[in-house]
Design a protein around this motif. Structure first.
Motif, PDB file in Angstrom:
ATOM      1  N   VAL A 284       0.863  -1.169   0.000  1.00  0.00           N
ATOM      2  CA  VAL A 284       0.000   0.000   0.000  1.00  0.00           C
ATOM      3  C   VAL A 284       0.901   1.221   0.000  1.00  0.00           C
ATOM      4  N   VAL A 285       0.612   2.153  -0.916  1.00  0.00           N
ATOM      5  CA  VAL A 285       1.466   3.323  -1.099  1.00  0.00           C
ATOM      6  C   VAL A 285       0.630   4.589  -0.938  1.00  0.00           C
ATOM      7  N   HIS A 286       1.195   5.589  -0.303  1.00  0.00           N
ATOM      8  CA  HIS A 286       0.572   6.907  -0.196  1.00  0.00           C
ATOM      9  C   HIS A 286       1.398   7.889  -1.004  1.00  0.00           C
ATOM     10  N   ASP A 287       0.754   8.532  -1.979  1.00  0.00           N
ATOM     11  CA  ASP A 287       1.421   9.543  -2.784  1.00  0.00           C
ATOM     12  C   ASP A 287       1.209  10.896  -2.100  1.00  0.00           C
ATOM     13  N   PRO A 288       2.259  11.479  -1.500  1.00  0.00           N
ATOM     14  CA  PRO A 288       2.093  12.722  -0.753  1.00  0.00           C
ATOM     15  C   PRO A 288       1.681  13.913  -1.625  1.00  0.00           C
ATOM     16  N   ASP A 289       2.023  13.871  -2.907  1.00  0.00           N
ATOM     17  CA  ASP A 289       1.662  14.983  -3.794  1.00  0.00           C
ATOM     18  C   ASP A 289       0.167  15.011  -4.092  1.00  0.00           C
ATOM     19  N   SER A 290      -0.405  13.840  -4.418  1.00  0.00           N
ATOM     20  CA  SER A 290      -1.828  13.794  -4.771  1.00  0.00           C
ATOM     21  C   SER A 290      -2.714  13.450  -3.579  1.00  0.00           C
ATOM     22  N   GLY A 291      -2.117  12.870  -2.544  1.00  0.00           N
ATOM     23  CA  GLY A 291      -2.908  12.421  -1.403  1.00  0.00           C
ATOM     24  C   GLY A 291      -3.555  11.068  -1.627  1.00  0.00           C
ATOM     25  N   GLN A 292      -3.333  10.472  -2.802  1.00  0.00           N
ATOM     26  CA  GLN A 292      -3.942   9.188  -3.138  1.00  0.00           C
ATOM     27  C   GLN A 292      -3.251   8.051  -2.388  1.00  0.00           C
ATOM     28  N   VAL A 293      -4.059   7.062  -2.003  1.00  0.00           N
ATOM     29  CA  VAL A 293      -3.561   5.825  -1.418  1.00  0.00           C
ATOM     30  C   VAL A 293      -3.948   4.711  -2.375  1.00  0.00           C
ATOM     31  N   TYR A 294      -2.980   3.858  -2.729  1.00  0.00           N
ATOM     32  CA  TYR A 294      -3.264   2.798  -3.683  1.00  0.00           C
ATOM     33  C   TYR A 294      -2.375   1.597  -3.404  1.00  0.00           C
ATOM     34  N   VAL A 295      -2.725   0.479  -4.044  1.00  0.00           N
ATOM     35  CA  VAL A 295      -1.920  -0.732  -3.930  1.00  0.00           C
ATOM     36  C   VAL A 295      -1.019  -0.788  -5.158  1.00  0.00           C
ATOM     37  N   GLN A 296       0.283  -0.665  -4.908  1.00  0.00           N
ATOM     38  CA  GLN A 296       1.264  -0.622  -5.989  1.00  0.00           C
ATOM     39  C   GLN A 296       1.289  -1.941  -6.745  1.00  0.00           C
TER      40      GLN A 296
END
Length: 164
Positions: A134-146
């Motif tokens: 599980v990854v959190h992209d700090p720029d977009s705020g999106q959380v997704y499964v890489q």
């Protein structure tokens, strides 16, 4: 099933307003997670009802447009399993091929596959080499499964086929 879906329906419908949504079942083995999410043919579960709601609502929004205008929706699906703190991508084609091969081998051994969905297999590392992260992209705020596979779908039937 209906009562449970009424609880999550507003969250499901918020997808049409641009929100990302994840509905999942959590509990011990045998507690009814699969029944709640899938349900039998005569009393469909949460995900079947959600798919029907979403595609009906998308069609309604498009029908409500002025002549010459339309609304565009992009729909994709991911199916993940979290088990023993590992995330597996259930849409991974290599995993499906492995499970199908195991079911075929069970039939050849004379096994009863009247309820093939209950077969359990140890998935080798060559098929599922690692737990997804599980990854959190700090720029977009999106959380997704890489690295999880996301299938683009354009109808409720196509989405149901991907899940089933």
């Amino acid at each position: 099933q209906s009562r449970v879906y009424k609880e999550v329906e507003p969250v499901v419908e918020s997808v049409l307003d641009g929100h990302n949504v994840c509905v999942f079942a959590y509990g011990q083995t045998g507690s009814g997670k699969t029944y709640t999410m899938e349900g039998p043919d005569n009393n469909r579960g949460v995900y079947h009802r959600a798919v029907t709601t979403l595609f009906s609502a998308m069609a309604e929004r498009n029908e409500g447009c002025l002549p010459g205008q339309s609304v565009s929706f992009s729909t994709s699906v991911q199916v993940l399993e979290i088990y023993k703190e590992r995330i597996r991508d259930l849409l991974n084609p290599h995993l499906e091929q492995f499970v199908d091969a195991q079911r075929l081998a069970a039939v050849r051994r004379g096994g009863d596959l009247s309820d093939a969905s209950t077969l359990q297999f140890d998935i080798p590392a060559s098929v599922a080499p690692h737990s997804l992260d599980v990854v959190h992209d700090p720029d977009s705020g999106q959380v997704y499964v890489q690295d999880a596979l996301a299938l683009e779908v354009s109808s409720a039937e196509e989405l149901q086929g991907a899940i089933d």
